[in-house]
Design a protein around this motif. Structure first.
Motif, PDB file in Angstrom:
ATOM      1  N   SER A 174       1.033  -1.210  -0.114  1.00  0.00           N
ATOM      2  CA  SER A 174      -0.100  -0.051   0.117  1.00  0.00           C
ATOM      3  C   SER A 174       0.982   1.312   0.025  1.00  0.00           C
ATOM      4  O   SER A 174       1.870   1.484   0.908  1.00  0.00           O
ATOM      5  N   TYR A 175       0.624   2.064  -0.843  1.00  0.00           N
ATOM      6  CA  TYR A 175       1.364   3.150  -1.085  1.00  0.00           C
ATOM      7  C   TYR A 175       0.914   4.340   0.111  1.00  0.00           C
ATOM      8  O   TYR A 175       1.920   4.741   0.790  1.00  0.00           O
ATOM      9  N   ARG A 176      -0.258   4.188   0.421  1.00  0.00           N
ATOM     10  CA  ARG A 176      -0.595   5.185   1.389  1.00  0.00           C
ATOM     11  C   ARG A 176      -0.019   4.494   2.939  1.00  0.00           C
ATOM     12  O   ARG A 176      -0.023   5.315   3.891  1.00  0.00           O
ATOM     13  N   ARG A 177       0.076   3.382   2.975  1.00  0.00           N
ATOM     14  CA  ARG A 177       0.568   2.878   4.249  1.00  0.00           C
ATOM     15  C   ARG A 177       2.163   3.202   4.454  1.00  0.00           C
ATOM     16  O   ARG A 177       2.932   2.576   5.460  1.00  0.00           O
ATOM     17  N   GLY A 178       2.707   3.555   3.170  1.00  0.00           N
ATOM     18  CA  GLY A 178       4.159   3.676   3.203  1.00  0.00           C
ATOM     19  C   GLY A 178       5.062   2.757   2.610  1.00  0.00           C
ATOM     20  O   GLY A 178       6.275   2.951   2.455  1.00  0.00           O
ATOM     21  N   ASP A 179       4.542   1.894   1.743  1.00  0.00           N
ATOM     22  CA  ASP A 179       5.297   0.851   0.832  1.00  0.00           C
ATOM     23  C   ASP A 179       5.991   1.768  -0.128  1.00  0.00           C
ATOM     24  O   ASP A 179       5.032   2.352  -0.989  1.00  0.00           O
ATOM     25  N   ARG A 180       6.966   1.849  -0.455  1.00  0.00           N
ATOM     26  CA  ARG A 180       7.764   2.419  -1.700  1.00  0.00           C
ATOM     27  C   ARG A 180       8.514   1.452  -2.533  1.00  0.00           C
ATOM     28  O   ARG A 180       9.188   0.532  -2.029  1.00  0.00           O
ATOM     29  N   GLY A 181       8.441   1.484  -3.952  1.00  0.00           N
ATOM     30  CA  GLY A 181       9.176   0.434  -4.755  1.00  0.00           C
ATOM     31  C   GLY A 181       8.556  -0.953  -4.740  1.00  0.00           C
ATOM     32  O   GLY A 181       9.214  -1.668  -5.646  1.00  0.00           O
ATOM     33  N   LYS A 182       7.502  -1.304  -3.957  1.00  0.00           N
ATOM     34  CA  LYS A 182       6.908  -2.607  -4.080  1.00  0.00           C
ATOM     35  C   LYS A 182       5.458  -2.389  -4.554  1.00  0.00           C
ATOM     36  O   LYS A 182       4.736  -1.403  -3.797  1.00  0.00           O
ATOM     37  N   GLN A 183       4.803  -3.167  -5.156  1.00  0.00           N
ATOM     38  CA  GLN A 183       3.477  -3.093  -5.670  1.00  0.00           C
ATOM     39  C   GLN A 183       2.889  -4.404  -5.767  1.00  0.00           C
ATOM     40  O   GLN A 183       3.417  -5.392  -5.866  1.00  0.00           O
ATOM     41  N   ASP A 184       1.313  -4.376  -5.989  1.00  0.00           N
ATOM     42  CA  ASP A 184       0.723  -5.422  -6.338  1.00  0.00           C
ATOM     43  C   ASP A 184       0.335  -5.800  -7.863  1.00  0.00           C
ATOM     44  O   ASP A 184       0.637  -4.809  -8.489  1.00  0.00           O
ATOM     45  N   LEU A 185      -0.253  -6.616  -8.143  1.00  0.00           N
ATOM     46  CA  LEU A 185      -0.495  -7.057  -9.356  1.00  0.00           C
ATOM     47  C   LEU A 185      -1.883  -7.469  -9.713  1.00  0.00           C
ATOM     48  O   LEU A 185      -2.304  -8.481  -9.046  1.00  0.00           O
ATOM     49  N   ALA A 186      -2.601  -7.054 -10.640  1.00  0.00           N
ATOM     50  CA  ALA A 186      -4.178  -7.660 -11.174  1.00  0.00           C
ATOM     51  C   ALA A 186      -3.823  -8.300 -11.898  1.00  0.00           C
ATOM     52  O   ALA A 186      -2.909  -7.689 -13.030  1.00  0.00           O
ATOM     53  N   PHE A 187      -4.626  -9.192 -12.592  1.00  0.00           N
ATOM     54  CA  PHE A 187      -4.232 -10.079 -13.838  1.00  0.00           C
ATOM     55  C   PHE A 187      -5.663 -10.705 -14.230  1.00  0.00           C
ATOM     56  O   PHE A 187      -6.485 -10.835 -13.375  1.00  0.00           O
ATOM     57  N   LEU A 188      -5.570 -10.944 -15.354  1.00  0.00           N
ATOM     58  CA  LEU A 188      -6.847 -11.403 -16.235  1.00  0.00           C
ATOM     59  C   LEU A 188      -6.418 -12.100 -17.283  1.00  0.00           C
ATOM     60  O   LEU A 188      -5.778 -11.356 -18.390  1.00  0.00           O
ATOM     61  N   MET A 189      -6.935 -13.297 -17.582  1.00  0.00           N
ATOM     62  CA  MET A 189      -6.720 -14.131 -18.750  1.00  0.00           C
ATOM     63  C   MET A 189      -7.812 -14.971 -19.300  1.00  0.00           C
ATOM     64  O   MET A 189      -8.144 -15.722 -18.456  1.00  0.00           O
ATOM     65  N   MET A 190      -8.260 -14.615 -20.352  1.00  0.00           N
ATOM     66  CA  MET A 190      -9.202 -15.680 -20.903  1.00  0.00           C
ATOM     67  C   MET A 190      -8.459 -17.023 -21.258  1.00  0.00           C
ATOM     68  O   MET A 190      -7.437 -17.148 -21.938  1.00  0.00           O
ATOM     69  N   ARG A 191      -9.342 -17.925 -21.100  1.00  0.00           N
ATOM     70  CA  ARG A 191      -8.590 -19.512 -21.275  1.00  0.00           C
ATOM     71  C   ARG A 191      -8.802 -19.780 -22.516  1.00  0.00           C
ATOM     72  O   ARG A 191      -9.774 -19.404 -23.279  1.00  0.00           O
TER      73      ARG A 191
END
Length: 244
Positions: A227-244
């Motif tokens: 979380s950027y607001r919580r203070g994390d810098r340089g690390k992030q999450d990833l959303a993903f979506l793929m049709m089979r």
């Protein structure tokens, strides 16, 4: 590492992950994919060559991607600059966007076989990214009557404090009644609900109310995610979506 799955059926697989290291970008174009991308691709039963990541800019641009875009932003550079939304009608091409409090929006038309994934911060929520993403889907044969819209893990309205100038920006796009749901105002402090803003945008664009939903947790509250607001810098999450 935490990975939550939003959907996993014969049509598509999609979700949200912190990764093992939270590192999704390379330092140079000739570097191999990050270990997080390599691990995620293996878990999805695909390869980094079949995944796409745009170079995001908290903007309004959505782009249609095809197999030649495979590996873009992951193992090679690409033309998807200043792009915060991806749309495809190609099965096996995994769409990904980075987030660290902004809202990932998962779009799907199962009948037409078209999906979209958007990275929506406050600029996109007040702007035209959702409209542009849906427009790309429609150009591939999707219909608003069949599009489902799911807003994934993001910072909640209790944590997302913004300035009064942000309220003024939203007042140009939403009615007073809508603003009363989008913002909580307490002792001169403004708290923004991205979900409510995106829900109103979706309704305005013709998405059926029953096809709009919220899924997940607050990235600021939940320490399993970055979380950027919580203070994390340089690390992030990833959303993903793929049709089979």
């Amino acid at each position: 590492m935490r990975t939550d799955i939003l959907m996993d059926d014969s049509f598509a697989v999609g979700g949200f992950t912190s990764g093992r290291e939270g590192i999704w970008t390379r330092e140079s174009a000739d570097m191999p994919p990050t270990s997080d991308y390599a691990e995620l691709s293996a878990a999805l039963g695909t390869t980094p060559e079949k995944m796409v990541r745009p170079y995001q800019a908290n903007g309004q641009r959505a782009a249609i991607v095809v197999p030649r875009h495979g590996g873009s932003g992951i193992i090679k550079d690409n033309e998807l600059t200043r792009t915060d939304g991806l749309v495809t009608a190609h099965r096996g091409l995994a769409l990904t966007v980075i987030a660290a409090d902004c809202a990932p929006v998962y779009l799907a038309d199962r009948k037409a076989g078209v999906i979209g994934l958007l990275h929506c911060g406050r600029q996109a929520a007040a702007g035209e990214l959702l409209r542009n993403g849906i427009g790309c889907m429609e150009s591939l044969g999707a219909s608003k009557a069949h599009i489902t819209m799911t807003v994934g893990h993001h910072i909640c309205g209790s944590c997302y404090e913004v300035g009064e100038e942000v309220y003024s920006e939203f007042a140009e796009s939403f009615s007073a009644e809508e603003l009363s749901c989008i913002f909580t105002i307490s002792e001169g402090r403004f708290f923004l609900s991205l979900f409510q803003a995106l829900r109103y945008k979706g309704l305005e664009l013709g998405i059926a109310p029953e096809n709009i939903s919220q899924w997940g947790e607050c990235t600021c509250h939940c320490t399993d995610f970055y979380s950027y607001r919580r203070g994390d810098r340089g690390k992030q999450d990833l959303a993903f979506l793929m049709m089979r």
